[in-house]
Design a protein around this motif. Structure first.
Motif, PDB file in Angstrom:
ATOM      1  N   ARG A   1       3.244  20.112  -6.770  1.00  0.00           N
ATOM      2  CA  ARG A   1       2.716  19.074  -5.882  1.00  0.00           C
ATOM      3  C   ARG A   1       3.798  18.049  -5.554  1.00  0.00           C
ATOM      4  N   GLN A   2       4.525  17.618  -6.589  1.00  0.00           N
ATOM      5  CA  GLN A   2       5.599  16.637  -6.375  1.00  0.00           C
ATOM      6  C   GLN A   2       6.706  17.202  -5.486  1.00  0.00           C
TER       7      GLN A   2
ATOM      8  N   ARG B   1       6.336  19.172  -3.085  1.00  0.00           N
ATOM      9  CA  ARG B   1       5.768  19.431  -1.756  1.00  0.00           C
ATOM     10  C   ARG B   1       5.885  20.913  -1.367  1.00  0.00           C
TER      11      ARG B   1
ATOM     12  N   GLU C   1       4.666  24.413  -0.177  1.00  0.00           N
ATOM     13  CA  GLU C   1       3.664  24.735   0.836  1.00  0.00           C
ATOM     14  C   GLU C   1       2.900  26.026   0.557  1.00  0.00           C
TER      15      GLU C   1
ATOM     16  N   THR D   1      -4.104  22.018  -6.989  1.00  0.00           N
ATOM     17  CA  THR D   1      -3.295  21.321  -5.981  1.00  0.00           C
ATOM     18  C   THR D   1      -3.773  21.519  -4.549  1.00  0.00           C
TER      19      THR D   1
END
Length: 401
Positions: A115-116, A118, A120, A141
């Protein structure tokens, strides 16, 4: 695009060279990779793995940071309780249940990392606990995920129906594998379960594969020393070749595994030490350099269906040899006929040493036939098992979800 790959060990350890190649091809397409191996060793064995180390997150399966993250999520996120409930209800054996529970804390921890970062999309290789980790990280997430299924991981059926339901798409590496998946999960998911072959790189130039000045015909069996590879039948085939008066050959077993002592004993009992050699596992680049230098005249993979119904997918070891124009011999098991159809290789019955010996004898005695098979094999790989083409298709599939 940023994609997380969840692997068993790669880029660390000695296996998953085909996953390494796929990830490198993804990077060459401009994909930003985050690689999370499930339980990586410290060893870096393959040369090409070093190119991916800066993209990999080395974490043990369990440590105090992972444990604390797990406790925090258990206390604060009810979604994790639902995940645990599904694992408890749907893991069909005690062994599968224990394996799944063992990876939950790390899956929770990496969910935060992804998540940190980013990320996809999450893609897992293997439908077992690596897919369990990908599914958990996705649930926590909201990042979509997908999985590549190979062979044993289909037969294991670790939450397979549930994972197919939750994944954005499921990739099988052979038609045979797809049929087996749909038999387990049902035809309802046929639009979600797709076939996309693994692939290999084709060399730009080829050296002649046959060397009249070399006294022996060299054929290699690049495979882990495990039952499904059927080494004992190739050893028997070598003994049959000697019985028929064919002595100008050498057979190289390239790999390691739990059957090494048993295989050495069989070689000794049959008096084959002069023609059959155990080379051990080679770094991937070294094996390909052997092919490039024309040191191998044929590749033979005597794969079998084991007593517990284990069988091959489509072996990358065969594709790699074919990419170099090397003729191959293998068996009618798993997805192998899909690779060797239309004369791209010689197919024999599994567990049939006499047919194996006959196929090798044909290649030894008929150089024209060997060249024709090698040429057809290379064309087949270029058309259907080309790494760059297939990775582009996989990336298109990921981007469409």
């Amino acid at each position: 695009m940023k994609i997380a790959y969840i692997t068993a060990h790669a880029p660390f350890g000695r296996g998953e060279t085909f996953v390494l190649e796929e990830m490198l091809a993804m990077a060459e397409l401009g994909v930003e990779l985050v690689i999370v191996p499930r339980n990586p060793p410290k060893e870096v064995f393959h040369d090409l793995a070093r190119q991916l180390l800066d993209r990999a997150i080395w974490l043990p399966l369990f440590n105090w940071r992972i444990f604390l993250s797990f406790l925090k999520t258990v206390a604060l996120n009810p979604r994790l309780w639902r995940i645990l409930g599904r694992i408890l209800r749907h893991s069909r054996t005690l062994k599968i249940l224990v394996k799944n529970l063992a990876v939950v804390p790390k899956a929770v921890f990496i969910a935060g990392l992804l998540r940190q970062a980013r990320v996809e999309h999450i893609h897992a290789h293997w439908g077992s606990t690596t897919a369990t980790m990908a599914w958990i990280a996705s649930e926590l997430t909201g990042i979509p995920w997908s999985v590549t299924l190979h062979r044993w991981d289909i037969a294991e059926n670790n939450l397979l129906r549930f994972k197919v339901e939750r994944a954005a798409f499921v990739r099988c590496i052979s038609e045979d594998g797809r049929r087996e998946v749909l038999c387990i999960v049902g035809e309802t998911y046929q639009d979600k379960v797709k076939v996309l072959h693994m692939g290999v790189r084709l060399p730009d130039t080829l050296l002649p594969q046959f060397h009249p000045s070399r006294p022996d015909f060299v054929f290699a069996c690049p495979a882990n020393l495990v039952p499904v590879k059927g080494h004992r039948f190739l050893i028997e085939a070598c003994a049959l070749l000697l019985e028929t008066g064919i002595r100008d050959f050498r057979c190289l077993f390239i790999g390691d595994g739990p059957l090494e002592a048993e295989i050495r004993q069989q070689i000794a009992q049959l008096g084959l030490e002069e023609v059959v050699s155990l080379v051990g596992r080679l770094p991937h680049g070294e094996l390909l350099r052997m092919y490039e230098r024309g040191e191998v005249d044929a590749v033979v993979l005597p794969s079998i269906v084991t007593g517990d119904d284990e069988r091959e997918g489509i072996p990358v070891a065969l594709m790699e040899a074919m990419a170099y124009g090397i003729p191959v011999v293998s068996t009618n098991t798993g997805g192998i006929p899909e690779l060797l159809s239309d004369g791209a290789g010689i197919i024999v019955r599994d567990k049939d040493a006499r047919q194996l010996a006959g196929a090798v004898e044909r290649l030894i005695k008929d150089e024209k036939l060997a060249r024709e098979i090698g040429e057809k094999g290379r064309r087949k790989v270029d058309e259907e098992f080309n790494l760059h083409k297939n990775v582009k298709l996989l990336l298109q599939k990921i981007k469409s979800k």
